[in-house]
Design a protein around this motif. Structure first.
Motif, PDB file in Angstrom:
ATOM      1  N   ILE A  22      -6.075  11.509  -4.100  1.00 57.34           N
ATOM      2  CA  ILE A  22      -6.641  12.540  -2.516  1.00 57.34           C
ATOM      3  C   ILE A  22      -5.396  11.714  -1.939  1.00 57.34           C
ATOM      4  N   LEU A  23      -5.274  13.864  -1.636  1.00 59.49           N
ATOM      5  CA  LEU A  23      -4.281  13.461  -0.159  1.00 59.49           C
ATOM      6  C   LEU A  23      -4.817  12.743   0.273  1.00 59.49           C
ATOM      7  N   ARG A  24      -3.698  12.078   1.957  1.00 59.26           N
ATOM      8  CA  ARG A  24      -4.207  11.277   2.706  1.00 59.26           C
ATOM      9  C   ARG A  24      -4.491   9.606   2.173  1.00 59.26           C
ATOM     10  N   LYS A  25      -4.891  10.005   0.958  1.00 58.38           N
ATOM     11  CA  LYS A  25      -5.835   8.820   0.742  1.00 58.38           C
ATOM     12  C   LYS A  25      -4.485   6.993   0.611  1.00 58.38           C
ATOM     13  N   THR A  26      -4.857   6.090   0.541  1.00 60.37           N
ATOM     14  CA  THR A  26      -4.223   5.323   0.971  1.00 60.37           C
ATOM     15  C   THR A  26      -4.831   4.056  -0.822  1.00 60.37           C
ATOM     16  N   TYR A  27      -3.546   3.884  -1.204  1.00 67.33           N
ATOM     17  CA  TYR A  27      -4.441   3.099  -2.760  1.00 67.33           C
ATOM     18  C   TYR A  27      -2.649   2.005  -2.367  1.00 67.33           C
ATOM     19  N   GLU A  28      -4.117   1.018  -2.711  1.00 70.86           N
ATOM     20  CA  GLU A  28      -3.566  -0.608  -2.717  1.00 70.86           C
ATOM     21  C   GLU A  28      -2.232  -0.347  -3.967  1.00 70.86           C
ATOM     22  N   ILE A  29      -0.661  -0.981  -4.179  1.00 72.52           N
ATOM     23  CA  ILE A  29       0.067  -1.015  -5.183  1.00 72.52           C
ATOM     24  C   ILE A  29      -0.605  -2.083  -6.197  1.00 72.52           C
ATOM     25  N   TYR A  30      -0.697  -2.348  -7.273  1.00 71.20           N
ATOM     26  CA  TYR A  30      -0.278  -3.054  -8.457  1.00 71.20           C
ATOM     27  C   TYR A  30       0.614  -3.263  -9.265  1.00 71.20           C
ATOM     28  N   GLU A  31       1.333  -4.821  -9.631  1.00 73.99           N
ATOM     29  CA  GLU A  31       2.404  -4.985 -10.665  1.00 73.99           C
ATOM     30  C   GLU A  31       2.617  -4.306 -11.146  1.00 73.99           C
ATOM     31  N   ASN A  32       3.268  -3.471 -11.457  1.00 75.29           N
ATOM     32  CA  ASN A  32       3.784  -2.518 -12.346  1.00 75.29           C
ATOM     33  C   ASN A  32       4.803  -2.902 -13.833  1.00 75.29           C
ATOM     34  N   PRO A  33       4.116  -3.361 -15.185  1.00 74.28           N
ATOM     35  CA  PRO A  33       4.486  -4.107 -15.661  1.00 74.28           C
ATOM     36  C   PRO A  33       5.660  -3.043 -16.581  1.00 74.28           C
ATOM     37  N   SER A  34       5.887  -2.108 -16.289  1.00 76.53           N
ATOM     38  CA  SER A  34       6.535  -0.973 -16.426  1.00 76.53           C
ATOM     39  C   SER A  34       7.799  -1.530 -15.926  1.00 76.53           C
ATOM     40  N   THR A  35       8.935  -1.034 -16.623  1.00 80.03           N
ATOM     41  CA  THR A  35      10.393  -1.628 -16.458  1.00 80.03           C
ATOM     42  C   THR A  35      11.236  -0.259 -15.975  1.00 80.03           C
ATOM     43  N   VAL A  36      10.354   0.892 -15.413  1.00 81.31           N
ATOM     44  CA  VAL A  36      10.942   2.540 -15.193  1.00 81.31           C
ATOM     45  C   VAL A  36      10.388   2.199 -12.931  1.00 81.31           C
ATOM     46  N   TYR A  93       0.989  -1.374   0.342  1.00 82.46           N
ATOM     47  CA  TYR A  93      -0.073  -0.157   0.158  1.00 82.46           C
ATOM     48  C   TYR A  93       1.058   1.344  -0.302  1.00 82.46           C
ATOM     49  N   ALA A  94       0.858   2.339  -0.823  1.00 84.83           N
ATOM     50  CA  ALA A  94       0.880   3.494  -0.146  1.00 84.83           C
ATOM     51  C   ALA A  94      -0.152   4.481  -0.282  1.00 84.83           C
ATOM     52  N   ILE A  95       0.429   5.114   0.613  1.00 86.43           N
ATOM     53  CA  ILE A  95      -0.245   6.719   1.445  1.00 86.43           C
ATOM     54  C   ILE A  95       0.407   8.126   0.467  1.00 86.43           C
ATOM     55  N   CYS A  96      -0.952   8.842  -0.665  1.00 82.60           N
ATOM     56  CA  CYS A  96      -1.002   9.589  -1.644  1.00 82.60           C
ATOM     57  C   CYS A  96       0.100  10.941  -0.154  1.00 82.60           C
ATOM     58  N   ILE A  97       1.426  11.493  -0.600  1.00 86.14           N
ATOM     59  CA  ILE A  97       2.030  12.943   0.224  1.00 86.14           C
ATOM     60  C   ILE A  97       2.082  13.770  -0.826  1.00 86.14           C
ATOM     61  N   ASN A  98       1.789  13.599  -2.241  1.00 84.35           N
ATOM     62  CA  ASN A  98       1.688  14.619  -3.199  1.00 84.35           C
ATOM     63  C   ASN A  98       0.700  14.351  -4.225  1.00 84.35           C
ATOM     64  N   TYR A 143       2.782   5.951 -11.211  1.00 83.43           N
ATOM     65  CA  TYR A 143       2.681   7.603 -10.526  1.00 83.43           C
ATOM     66  C   TYR A 143       4.180   7.350 -10.150  1.00 83.43           C
ATOM     67  N   SER A 144       4.389   8.716 -10.516  1.00 78.99           N
ATOM     68  CA  SER A 144       5.598   8.629  -9.905  1.00 78.99           C
ATOM     69  C   SER A 144       5.837   8.294  -8.378  1.00 78.99           C
ATOM     70  N   GLU A 145       6.927   7.549  -7.375  1.00 76.83           N
ATOM     71  CA  GLU A 145       7.457   6.900  -6.243  1.00 76.83           C
ATOM     72  C   GLU A 145       7.144   7.801  -5.563  1.00 76.83           C
TER      73      GLU A 145
END
Length: 74
Positions: free
Chosen positions: A18-32, A4-9, A48-50
């Protein structure tokens, strides 16, 4: 284990994150590696940028943090 990740920016994505919202992180198919994939407020699975998030790993900690953040939101 779910991550999970909390949005801080959300300055660059105010409509999608949404600032301060917790989002579930899904598999990142990107090489970035500095990007994380979440389902945003538009319902899209987007990268989105980490730097916009604080990543957390433990769901029990996640719930405690989320309750605290929303309780003390400005």
């Amino acid at each position: 284990m779910k991550r999970y990740a909390i949005c801080i920016n959300n300055q660059e994505n105010k409509a999608s994150l949404i600032l301060r919202k917790t989002y579930e992180i899904y598999e990142n198919p990107s090489t970035v590696k500095s990007r994380i994939r979440i389902i945003d407020e538009d319902g899209d699975a987007a990268l989105y940028s980490e730097k916009n998030f604080v990543v957390i790993q433990d769901i029990s900690i996640n719930r405690q943090i989320e309750k605290h953040l929303y309780k003390h939101a400005v």
